[in-house]
Scaffold this active site. Structure first.
Site, PDB file in Angstrom:
ATOM      1  CG  LEU A   9      -1.681  -1.278   1.541  1.00 10.64           C
ATOM      2  CD1 LEU A   9      -2.640  -1.055   2.697  1.00 10.64           C
ATOM      3  CD2 LEU A   9      -2.414  -1.801   0.312  1.00 10.64           C
ATOM      4  CB  ALA A  10       2.809   2.847  -2.029  1.00 10.60           C
ATOM      5  NE  ARG A  16       2.328  12.075  10.465  1.00 10.30           N
ATOM      6  CZ  ARG A  16       2.254  10.939  11.162  1.00 10.30           C
ATOM      7  NH1 ARG A  16       2.830  10.847  12.328  1.00 10.30           N
ATOM      8  NH2 ARG A  16       1.618   9.894  10.656  1.00 10.30           N
ATOM      9  CE  LYS A  23       4.690   7.967   4.136  1.00  7.45           C
ATOM     10  NZ  LYS A  23       4.014   7.896   5.452  1.00  7.45           N
ATOM     11  N   GLY A  78      -8.336   5.150   3.257  1.00  5.35           N
ATOM     12  CA  GLY A  78      -7.846   4.301   4.342  1.00  5.35           C
ATOM     13  C   GLY A  78      -7.238   3.005   3.832  1.00  5.35           C
ATOM     14  CG  ASN A 227       4.345   7.574   9.798  1.00  5.36           C
ATOM     15  OD1 ASN A 227       3.720   7.184   8.819  1.00  5.36           O
ATOM     16  ND2 ASN A 227       4.568   6.801  10.842  1.00  5.36           N
ATOM     17  CE1 TYR A 332      34.719  14.885  -8.970  1.00  3.06           C
ATOM     18  CE2 TYR A 332      35.648  16.168 -10.770  1.00  3.06           C
ATOM     19  CZ  TYR A 332      34.638  15.356 -10.260  1.00  3.06           C
ATOM     20  OH  TYR A 332      33.578  15.019 -11.043  1.00  3.06           O
TER      21      TYR A 332
END
Ligand code: UD1
Ligand code: CA
Length: 419
Positions: A9-10, A16, A23, A78, A227, A332
Site C-alpha cells: 500500500l503506497a 507530515r 513519500k 484508508g 511518517n 577530485y
C-alpha cells in the site's frame, strides 16, 4: 506452501512530509523508500507485487514501470480501501501478504517467518507485532486474558489505557484471501479519522469465529514506519548500521561505524579498512586490502581495485582506479581511469565538465601525477608518464608514455629514462 500474492500500500499522502515528492519516492540511503521494499519482497520471491498508488500516482507509476502491477486508489479512504483497490489482481491466490510502502526496513527472514507461521497455524490472519518503548503513532495490539489477539486500536481512536499498550501493529500481515475480501466489506468508517482501517478487520474476523495469530519480532529498527523526515533519517541510520554490520562480519574493518556512511548497494572486499568520515554511495565497488579515508567520498560508478589507498578529502565518481594505485590527499577524480600502480599527487583535479558534457581522463599504469595537476578532459596520460607540480594538461594534449609534462599550459619535456 499455498499460493500467495503480495500487495504493497503506497497511495497515502504522507502529510507530515510536506513535500512535492510522494513519500515513498523520497531517498533512503541512495534509493527510493519503495525500492527497499521491492527488493525485500523480491528476495522472498515476489517479483511483481501489486502496488496501490494514489497520491502523485504519475510519479510513482513512472518509478515502478515493470517492477510491479500498479493499481490506482482514487481517493485515499484508508488502508482497508487501499487493499480493496488491488482485489482483482489477487483473485488467483489462496493467501495475501500485505505490506505498507512506508515500512520499508522489514527483513526477508521476518516475512518468511510470518508466512510460515500463517501456513502452520491455519489462521485467517497472521500479523507482525513488536514492543516499543515509545509506541506513539502506531496502532496498539489489544490482547485478551489468555494473551490472545483481540484487535488493533489506532492511536487516534485509543483511550488512555489502550495508549499505554507498548505492543504495536507493524503493518505486515498474511491473510487468507477469501476471508480478507469477505470481511473487508464490513469495515465501517473510523470514528475520529473517518477512514476505512485495515486494522478493524482483525476484530471483525475474531467476532466471526476466525483465527488470528501474531508473530512478534524484537527488532524495532526493521519495523519502523516512515511518517516524517525525522523518521526518514532514523531509517537511514538503521539501514547504514545494518550494512556496516554485514561488512564487518565479512572481513571489512570499519573504524568508526558512527561516521561511515556506506550504501547497502556498495561492495567492499576483504581486509579493506574504512577510516572515519567516509561516504560510500551506491554502485561503488572497492577491492581487497584497500585503505579508504578518513574524509573521503566515493560516488556512484566508482570501481576500485585491490591494494588501493584513497586518503583524505578525495572525491571519486564514475571512475576506475586500478590495483595498487594511490590518491592520498585533496583530489577530485571524475570520469577517469587510473591504471595500476599510479600515484595521484595531492590536489590533482580532473576538470571533466566543459559546460555541456562530461569528458574522460585516462591515466596510464605507473604514471606519476605531480601535486596540483589539472587535467582538462578529454585527455590521456600514457604509461609511466610524469606531470610536474601545478601543471595544466589541456584537452586532447595527450601526454605520451614515459614523457614528462610541465607548466601552464603543459609542455612535453624529455622522456623519462627508467620507470
Ligand atoms: C498504519 C496502521 C497502524 C500501524 C502503522 C505501522 C492502519 C489503519 N494503521 O498506521 O496500525 O501501527 O501503520 O506503521 O492501517 N495508504 C494507502 N491508502 C490509504 C491510506 C494509506 O495506500 O488510503 C498506505 C500509505 O501510503 C502507507 C500505508 O498505507 O504506506 C499506511 O498508511 P498510513 O496512513 O501511513 O498509516 P499509519 O497511520 O502509519
Ligand atoms: Ca505510516
Amino acid at each position: 506452501m499455498s499460493s500467495i500474492g503480495c500487495i504493497i500500500l503506497a497511495a497515502g499522502k504522507g502529510t507530515r512530509f510536506k513535500s512535492g515528492t510522494p513519500k515513498v519516492l523520497h531517498e533512503l540511503h541512495g534509493r527510493p523508500v519503495l525500492q527497499n521494499l521491492l527488493d525485500v519482497v523480491a528476495e522472498v520471491g515476489f517479483r511483481r507485487p501489486v502496488v496501490v498508488i494514489g497520491h502523485k500516482a504519475g510519479k510513482v507509476r513512472d518509478f515502478l514501470r515493470d517492477k510491479a502491477v500498479a493499481v490506482i486508489q482514487r481517493k485515499q479512504l484508508g488502508t482497508a480501501d487501499a487493499v480493496k483497490a488491488g482485489k482483482k489482481y489477487l483473485s488467483r491466490f489462496e493467501d495475501i501478504l500485505v505490506l505498507y510502502g512506508d515500512v520499508p526496513l522489514v527483513k526477508a527472514g521476518t516475512i518468511r517467518s510470518l508466512i510460515k507461521e500463517h501456513a502452520a497455524s491455519g489462521a485467517s490472519c497472521t500479523l507482525l507485532t513488536v514492543f516499543m518503548d515509545d509506541p506513539s503513532g502506531y496502532g496498539r495490539i489489544v490482547r485478551g486474558s489468555s494473551d490472545e489477539v483481540r484487535g488493533i486500536v489506532e492511536e487516534k481512536e485509543a483511550d488512555e489505557e489502550e495508549k499505554r499498550i507498548r505492543e504495536i501493529n507493524v503493518g505486515l500481515y498474511c491473510f487468507n484471501r477469501r476471508d480478507l475480501f469477505e470481511t473487508i466489506k464490513k469495515v465501517g468508517k473510523s470514528k475520529v479519522k473517518k477512514e476505512y482501517y485495515l486494522t478493524d478487520l482483525i476484530e471483525i474476523l475474531i467476532s466471526e469465529g476466525k483465527k488470528v495469530s501474531a508473530v512478534t519480532t524484537d527488532d524495532t529498527d526493521e519495523t519502523m514506519g516512515i511518517n516524517s523526515r525525522e523518521d526518514l533519517s532514523r531509517a537511514f541510520l538503521a539501514l547504514n548500521k545494518r550494512m556496516i554490520k554485514k561488512l564487518t562480519e565479512n572481513s571489512v574493518t570499519v573504524m568508526d561505524p558512527s561516521t561511515a556512511y556506506i550504501s547497502p548497494d556498495a561492495k567492499i572486499g576483504k581486509d579493506t579498512v574504512v577510516y572515519p568520515f567516509v561516504v560510500i554511495e551506491k554502485n561503488v565497488k572497492v577491492g581487497k586490502r584497500c585503505s579508504i579515508g578518513p574524509f573521503c567520498r566515493l560516488r556512484p560508478g566508482t570501481v576500485i581495485g585491490d591494494d588501493v589507498e584513497i586518503g583524505n578529502f578525495v572525491e571519486i565518481v564514475r571512475s576506475k582506479i586500478k590495483s595498487k594505485s594511490k590518491a592520498k590527499h585533496l583530489t577530485y577524480l571524475g570520469d577517469c581511469v587510473v591504471g595500476r600502480e599510479a600515484n595521484i599527487g595531492c590536489g590533482t583535479i580532473t576538470a571533466n565538465f566543459d559546460g555541456k558534457k562530461k569528458n574522460r581522463t585516462t591515466i596510464g599504469d605507473k604514471a606519476h601525477i605531480g601535486s596540483g595537476t589539472i587535467f582538462v578532459a578529454p585527455v590521456k596520460v600514457g604509461k609511466g608518464a610524469v606531470t610536474g607540480a601545478g601543471s595544466v594538461i589541456l584537452r586532447n594534449k595527450n601526454v605520451p608514455a614515459k614523457a614528462v609534462a610541465v607548466g601552464v599550459p603543459a609542455r612535453i619535456l624529455n622522456k623519462r629514462e627508467k620507470r
